[in-house]
Design an enzyme around this catalytic site. Structure first.
Site, PDB file in Angstrom:
ATOM      1  N   GLU A 169      27.140  68.559  17.508  1.00  0.00           N
ATOM      2  CA  GLU A 169      28.543  68.553  17.939  1.00  0.00           C
ATOM      3  C   GLU A 169      29.406  67.538  17.193  1.00  0.00           C
ATOM      4  O   GLU A 169      30.505  67.205  17.653  1.00  0.00           O
ATOM      5  CB  GLU A 169      28.649  68.294  19.459  1.00  0.00           C
ATOM      6  N   ASP A 189      33.804  68.337  26.926  1.00  0.00           N
ATOM      7  CA  ASP A 189      32.637  68.792  27.682  1.00  0.00           C
ATOM      8  C   ASP A 189      32.470  70.274  27.405  1.00  0.00           C
ATOM      9  O   ASP A 189      33.446  70.992  27.219  1.00  0.00           O
ATOM     10  CB  ASP A 189      32.879  68.590  29.173  1.00  0.00           C
ATOM     11  N   HIS A 252      31.018  60.049  37.968  1.00  0.00           N
ATOM     12  CA  HIS A 252      30.303  60.712  39.053  1.00  0.00           C
ATOM     13  C   HIS A 252      29.257  59.747  39.582  1.00  0.00           C
ATOM     14  O   HIS A 252      28.604  59.058  38.804  1.00  0.00           O
ATOM     15  CB  HIS A 252      29.537  61.950  38.545  1.00  0.00           C
ATOM     16  N   SER A 256      25.080  63.444  36.700  1.00  0.00           N
ATOM     17  CA  SER A 256      24.035  64.448  36.454  1.00  0.00           C
ATOM     18  C   SER A 256      23.130  64.030  35.301  1.00  0.00           C
ATOM     19  O   SER A 256      22.102  64.670  35.076  1.00  0.00           O
ATOM     20  CB  SER A 256      24.624  65.843  36.245  1.00  0.00           C
ATOM     21  N   TYR A 258      21.677  60.165  33.405  1.00  0.00           N
ATOM     22  CA  TYR A 258      21.726  58.711  33.573  1.00  0.00           C
ATOM     23  C   TYR A 258      21.949  57.973  32.257  1.00  0.00           C
ATOM     24  O   TYR A 258      21.122  57.174  31.823  1.00  0.00           O
ATOM     25  CB  TYR A 258      20.475  58.222  34.310  1.00  0.00           C
ATOM     26  N   HIS A 259      23.061  58.283  31.647  1.00  0.00           N
ATOM     27  CA  HIS A 259      23.576  57.509  30.511  1.00  0.00           C
ATOM     28  C   HIS A 259      25.057  57.385  30.811  1.00  0.00           C
ATOM     29  O   HIS A 259      25.737  58.416  30.988  1.00  0.00           O
ATOM     30  CB  HIS A 259      23.335  58.242  29.186  1.00  0.00           C
ATOM     31  N   HIS A 261      28.748  57.601  31.382  1.00  0.00           N
ATOM     32  CA  HIS A 261      29.784  58.456  30.795  1.00  0.00           C
ATOM     33  C   HIS A 261      30.937  58.589  31.774  1.00  0.00           C
ATOM     34  O   HIS A 261      30.776  58.382  32.973  1.00  0.00           O
ATOM     35  CB  HIS A 261      29.215  59.830  30.425  1.00  0.00           C
ATOM     36  N   VAL A 262      32.096  58.942  31.236  1.00  0.00           N
ATOM     37  CA  VAL A 262      33.315  59.062  32.031  1.00  0.00           C
ATOM     38  C   VAL A 262      33.902  60.451  31.821  1.00  0.00           C
ATOM     39  O   VAL A 262      33.915  60.959  30.699  1.00  0.00           O
ATOM     40  CB  VAL A 262      34.342  57.982  31.600  1.00  0.00           C
TER      41      VAL A 262
END
Ligand code: DD3
Length: 321
Positions: A169, A189, A252, A256, A258-259, A261-262
């Site tokens: 990506e 996303d 969140h 979903s 575990y690194h 992120h926003v």
């Protein structure tokens, strides 16, 4: 990744190439066979399917999750949708009211498909409709129950590292602050196809790899969070002409993956996971950390889990749910 592509080469030849550089994925999807509908929503026009893909003479195929979703209307193609290239069938007429079915040409009737392949049992279960339950997790609950649970599960976040290392990506990156400590990558996303602003959805993924979630944040991380807030807003304003007062910027909890992120979503979009039991606005998170450096180490945080979530069972075993 590489392994999947070699699997697919015989299939690929039979199929017409696709645009958007998604030829391989497209031909892969063309082998899909329906197994079971996991969940559907008439309102959201979405269906989650368990299927098999890659099946041929000497290969029995592997499990896949396929998410099919009707895409939002685009103002720019509306007049074309209503013109004489679209077949119209009158359904009923009554006074000033009538209903029709429209049969638009293919380029105006696309359906977005998201594919997880090969999918594990866990991926498949994740999309099964289930009863939901609230958990109130104290700071100690996090350390004694949730953290050991997270560490015992091997959630793969290879796709996150692929984005950070430009192995996947890379051409979709909207903005990057390369600082290893306070930097991040801003990328659409994949729930968003970038064709209309109504459902704008981007994620900021931080470069550092030692922050799992909101729970790991202290006042030490305020510079990182401020970079994400300011630079993320500026980049979205520049690229999509959407102003900060039209953006919902949040974490969140539970996330979903575990690194740290926003999420950046359009305020007008009722994005999945943006309600009170899951979302924590970034601006509020920053203020809370300014008021109390250990706010997220100590606060009870409330979140929702599905009935068969192992985390719920772990809380029950500890007599906490
Ligand atoms: C994921 C959360 C994760 C299934 C599904 C989604 N945005 C992603 C891989 C690449 C991406 C995302 C996990 C996985 Cl449907 C399992 O999401 C991604 N790339 N949300 C982007 N740009």
């Amino acid at each position: 990744m590489a392994e999947k592509q070699t699997d697919l080469s015989p299939v690929k030849k039979r199929l017409r190439p696709e645009k958007d550089g998604e030829g391989k994925a497209g031909s892969l999807l063309a082998t899909a066979q329906l197994n079971k509908v996991l969940r559907e929503s008439a309102r959201e026009k979405i269906v989650f399917v368990h299927g098999k893909m890659g099946k041929d003479a000497d290969n029995e195929g592997k499990d896949a999750v396929i998410i099919l979703e009707k895409t939002p209307f685009k103002e720019s193609t509306l007049s074309e949708l209503l013109n004489n290239h679209t077949e119209l069938r009158l359904q009923m007429q009554n006074d000033i009211y009538s209903t029709y079915h429209l049969y638009p040409p293919p380029h105006l009737s696309e359906i977005k498909a998201t594919v997880v392949y090969p999918a594990t049992e866990k991926h498949i279960r994740k999309y099964l409709w289930q009863e939901l339950y609230l958990i109130h997790e104290s700071g100690d609950d996090y350390r004694n129950i949730t953290l050991p649970y997270i560490e015992s599960q091997s959630f793969s976040i290879q796709w996150v590292y692929n984005i950070l290392e430009k192995k996947a990506e890379a051409d979709r990156i909207i903005h990057e602050n390369p600082d290893p400590e306070n930097g991040f990558v801003l990328i659409p996303d994949f729930k968003w196809d970038q064709k209309q602003m109504d459902d704008l959805y981007l994620i900021a993924i931080c470069h550092r790899r030692d922050l799992k979630s909101l729970r790991d944040l202290t006042s030490d991380h305020i510079p990182l969070l401020k970079n994400i807030l300011q630079e993320g807003r500026e980049a979205i304003q520049r690229k999509y002409n959407m102003r900060e007062n039209q953006l919902r910027i949040y974490f969140h909890y539970q996330p979903s993956y575990y690194h740290l992120h926003v999420h950046f979503t359009a305020l007008s979009y009722d994005a999945p996971g943006c309600s009170v039991e899951r979302a924590h606005l970034l601006c509020d998170v920053i203020q809370n950390l300014e008021l109390d450096p250990n706010y997220f180490k100590n606060r009870t945080l409330t979140f929702v889990v599905k009935a068969d979530d192992l985390l719920l069972q772990t809380f029950k075993d500890a007599r906490k749910a």
